[in-house]
Design a protein around this motif. Structure first.
Motif, mmCIF file in Angstrom:
data_model
loop_
_atom_site.group_PDB
_atom_site.id
_atom_site.type_symbol
_atom_site.label_atom_id
_atom_site.label_comp_id
_atom_site.label_asym_id
_atom_site.label_seq_id
_atom_site.Cartn_x
_atom_site.Cartn_y
_atom_site.Cartn_z
ATOM 1 N N ASP A 5 40.107 66.649 11.363
ATOM 2 C CA ASP A 5 39.968 66.680 12.822
ATOM 3 C C ASP A 5 38.500 66.669 13.226
ATOM 4 O OD1 ASP A 5 42.686 66.737 12.945
ATOM 5 O OD2 ASP A 5 42.863 68.713 13.871
ATOM 6 N N ILE A 6 37.668 67.375 12.461
ATOM 7 C CA ILE A 6 36.232 67.374 12.732
ATOM 8 C C ILE A 6 35.660 65.981 12.523
ATOM 9 C CG2 ILE A 6 34.003 68.270 11.952
ATOM 10 C CD1 ILE A 6 35.363 70.905 11.346
ATOM 11 N N LYS A 7 36.073 65.343 11.433
ATOM 12 C CA LYS A 7 35.589 63.980 11.155
ATOM 13 C C LYS A 7 35.994 63.026 12.276
ATOM 14 C CE LYS A 7 35.552 64.435 6.103
ATOM 15 N NZ LYS A 7 36.103 63.929 4.827
ATOM 16 N N THR A 8 37.212 63.190 12.768
ATOM 17 C CA THR A 8 37.671 62.332 13.866
ATOM 18 C C THR A 8 36.823 62.556 15.107
ATOM 19 O OG1 THR A 8 39.943 62.278 13.051
ATOM 20 C CG2 THR A 8 39.610 61.796 15.379
ATOM 21 N N ALA A 9 36.602 63.825 15.452
ATOM 22 C CA ALA A 9 35.813 64.148 16.639
ATOM 23 C C ALA A 9 34.378 63.645 16.495
ATOM 24 C CB ALA A 9 35.829 65.651 16.887
ATOM 25 N N PHE A 10 33.825 63.782 15.298
ATOM 26 C CA PHE A 10 32.474 63.277 15.044
ATOM 27 C C PHE A 10 32.424 61.769 15.242
ATOM 28 C CE2 PHE A 10 29.307 61.534 12.053
ATOM 29 C CZ PHE A 10 28.164 62.114 12.579
ATOM 30 N N GLY A 11 33.465 61.093 14.804
ATOM 31 C CA GLY A 11 33.537 59.655 14.991
ATOM 32 C C GLY A 11 33.608 59.252 16.450
ATOM 33 N N CYS A 12 34.040 60.170 17.292
ATOM 34 C CA CYS A 12 34.101 59.910 18.745
ATOM 35 C C CYS A 12 32.790 60.274 19.434
ATOM 36 C CB CYS A 12 35.227 60.712 19.384
ATOM 37 S SG CYS A 12 36.844 60.451 18.655
ATOM 38 N N GLY A 13 31.814 60.721 18.657
ATOM 39 C CA GLY A 13 30.516 61.045 19.231
ATOM 40 C C GLY A 13 30.242 62.518 19.424
ATOM 41 N N GLN A 14 31.179 63.391 19.049
ATOM 42 C CA GLN A 14 30.973 64.832 19.189
ATOM 43 C C GLN A 14 30.075 65.331 18.052
ATOM 44 O OE1 GLN A 14 31.796 66.932 21.579
ATOM 45 N NE2 GLN A 14 30.916 68.670 20.491
ATOM 46 N N LEU A 15 28.995 66.049 18.402
ATOM 47 C CA LEU A 15 28.025 66.471 17.392
ATOM 48 C C LEU A 15 28.013 67.978 17.143
ATOM 49 C CD1 LEU A 15 24.944 64.242 18.326
ATOM 50 C CD2 LEU A 15 26.777 63.775 16.680
ATOM 51 N N HIS A 16 28.385 68.780 18.127
ATOM 52 C CA HIS A 16 28.317 70.237 17.988
ATOM 53 C C HIS A 16 29.705 70.809 17.698
ATOM 54 C CE1 HIS A 16 24.152 71.126 19.551
ATOM 55 N NE2 HIS A 16 24.287 69.840 19.845
ATOM 56 N N PHE A 17 29.797 71.597 16.615
ATOM 57 C CA PHE A 17 31.072 72.193 16.205
ATOM 58 C C PHE A 17 30.878 73.684 15.942
ATOM 59 C CE2 PHE A 17 31.419 67.735 15.257
ATOM 60 C CZ PHE A 17 32.726 67.408 15.600
ATOM 61 N N GLY A 18 31.855 74.473 16.357
ATOM 62 C CA GLY A 18 31.767 75.918 16.202
ATOM 63 C C GLY A 18 32.921 76.481 15.402
ATOM 64 N N GLU A 19 32.603 77.451 14.566
ATOM 65 C CA GLU A 19 33.604 78.171 13.783
ATOM 66 C C GLU A 19 33.416 79.668 14.002
ATOM 67 O OE1 GLU A 19 36.033 76.981 11.804
ATOM 68 O OE2 GLU A 19 35.512 74.866 12.143
ATOM 69 N N ASN A 20 34.514 80.414 13.934
ATOM 70 C CA ASN A 20 34.382 81.853 14.163
ATOM 71 C C ASN A 20 34.613 82.683 12.907
ATOM 72 O OD1 ASN A 20 37.177 81.626 13.930
ATOM 73 N ND2 ASN A 20 37.560 83.219 15.474
ATOM 74 N N ARG A 21 34.832 82.025 11.769
ATOM 75 C CA ARG A 21 34.985 82.743 10.508
ATOM 76 C C ARG A 21 33.967 82.219 9.516
ATOM 77 N NH1 ARG A 21 41.625 82.982 9.820
ATOM 78 N NH2 ARG A 21 42.030 84.067 11.809
ATOM 79 N N ALA A 22 33.222 83.139 8.912
ATOM 80 C CA ALA A 22 32.111 82.754 8.042
ATOM 81 C C ALA A 22 32.566 81.895 6.866
ATOM 82 C CB ALA A 22 31.382 83.995 7.542
ATOM 83 N N LYS A 23 33.657 82.265 6.217
ATOM 84 C CA LYS A 23 34.124 81.526 5.044
ATOM 85 C C LYS A 23 34.586 80.127 5.435
ATOM 86 C CE LYS A 23 35.243 81.261 0.630
ATOM 87 N NZ LYS A 23 35.820 79.915 0.549
ATOM 88 N N GLU A 24 35.286 80.013 6.540
ATOM 89 C CA GLU A 24 35.740 78.696 6.983
ATOM 90 C C GLU A 24 34.558 77.816 7.349
ATOM 91 O OE1 GLU A 24 38.953 76.658 10.090
ATOM 92 O OE2 GLU A 24 38.608 78.826 10.141
ATOM 93 N N LEU A 25 33.573 78.397 8.003
ATOM 94 C CA LEU A 25 32.366 77.643 8.326
ATOM 95 C C LEU A 25 31.671 77.169 7.062
ATOM 96 C CD1 LEU A 25 30.148 76.655 10.287
ATOM 97 C CD2 LEU A 25 29.142 78.946 10.124
ATOM 98 N N GLN A 26 31.515 78.065 6.114
ATOM 99 C CA GLN A 26 30.853 77.714 4.857
ATOM 100 C C GLN A 26 31.573 76.561 4.151
ATOM 101 O OE1 GLN A 26 30.737 80.921 2.026
ATOM 102 N NE2 GLN A 26 29.874 79.654 0.403
ATOM 103 N N ASP A 27 32.887 76.680 4.065
ATOM 104 C CA ASP A 27 33.667 75.650 3.372
ATOM 105 C C ASP A 27 33.529 74.292 4.053
ATOM 106 O OD1 ASP A 27 34.490 77.550 1.575
ATOM 107 O OD2 ASP A 27 36.473 77.831 2.464
ATOM 108 N N LYS A 28 33.581 74.281 5.373
ATOM 109 C CA LYS A 28 33.511 73.015 6.094
ATOM 110 C C LYS A 28 32.111 72.407 6.012
ATOM 111 C CE LYS A 28 37.381 73.784 9.250
ATOM 112 N NZ LYS A 28 37.834 74.154 10.614
ATOM 113 N N MET A 29 31.081 73.234 6.080
ATOM 114 C CA MET A 29 29.718 72.713 5.969
ATOM 115 C C MET A 29 29.477 72.099 4.597
ATOM 116 S SD MET A 29 27.226 75.374 8.068
ATOM 117 C CE MET A 29 27.523 76.749 6.959
#
Length: 234
Positions: free
Chosen positions: A43-67
């Motif tokens: 879903d992040i990749k799709t949104a990025f493909g639409c031009g969205q650049l800023h993404f927020g996560e509220n859990r440290a582990k999930e953020l780490q994994d996605k980054m």
């Protein structure tokens, strides 16, 4: 689903533009942060493909994994949730913004970790504007001490404030206007603390239900998840 996400981003952007028009503001002043918590990387990749650049996560582990899984240089990653200091070391090499700093101790840990890799981290100080015990953030009267401490840091940039309003149904959003006004007033009252690494230009406030009210009251960042990615499966 990809087309839905792209259309949803456009719909949210339209809401932002209309709110800015009513408030006599430039839409370029308002940054959309897509809150992708509990949503798959696709879903992040799709949104990025639409031009969205800023993404927020509220859990440290999930953020780490996605980054780690999506090393796209243009993406601006935001940590927007409660942050334990012992989790900071896992994100400083990639996170661009830590939006939920509640106290000086958190800034001290960010500075320590970021200095080791010679990397500057953008931060927002979170203020408890709703008065609810379950909401994170410092009390407005404690902000001065945090900013005074931040003035001596080298690898931390304090870019503004963040606040979470009381959650209300969409037909009752007018009730939270005073909370957004409070965050703006607190920011304005602390402008005297600005220096080389403190510039209180950003106000992160407003979400799916109440972003228009927040924009009318000066928000420069709106955090939107549900209106972009749909309901979450908890």
């Amino acid at each position: 689903m990809g087309q839905d996400i792209c259309q949803n981003i456009e719909d949210v952007s339209t809401r932002i533009r209309k709110a800015c028009t009513r408030a006599d503001r430039d839409p370029e002043e308002v940054q959309l942060i897509a809150i992708s918590k509990m949503k798959p990387l696709e879903d992040i990749k799709t949104a990025f493909g639409c031009g969205q650049l800023h993404f927020g996560e509220n859990r440290a582990k999930e953020l780490q994994d996605k980054m780690e899984a999506y090393e796209e240089d243009q993406i601006q990653w935001h940590m927007v949730g409660n942050l334990q200091t012992n989790k900071i070391k896992y994100m400083v090499n990639r996170v661009n913004w830590i939006d939920s700093v509640p106290k000086s101790k958190t800034l001290r840990e960010i500075e320590k970790r970021a200095s080791r890799i010679d990397r500057v981290i953008n931060t927002l100080i979170q203020i408890n504007i709703s008065g609810e015990d379950q909401k994170s953030g410092c009390e407005p009267e404690n902000l001065a001490d945090i900013l005074e401490y931040a003035q001596g840091l080298e690898y931390v940039r304090v870019r503004g404030l963040m606040g979470m309003a009381t959650f209300v149904d969409k037909d009752k959003v007018e009730k939270v206007r005073p909370e957004f006004q409070l965050l703006r007033e607190v920011r304005d009252e602390h402008r005297s603390y600005e220096c080389k690494n403190i510039q209180l230009d950003e106000l992160s406030m407003g979400m799916t239900n109440d972003m228009e009210i927040a924009i009318e009251e000066g928000s420069t960042m709106v955090r939107v998840g549900r209106a972009i990615f749909g309901e979450r499966n908890y």
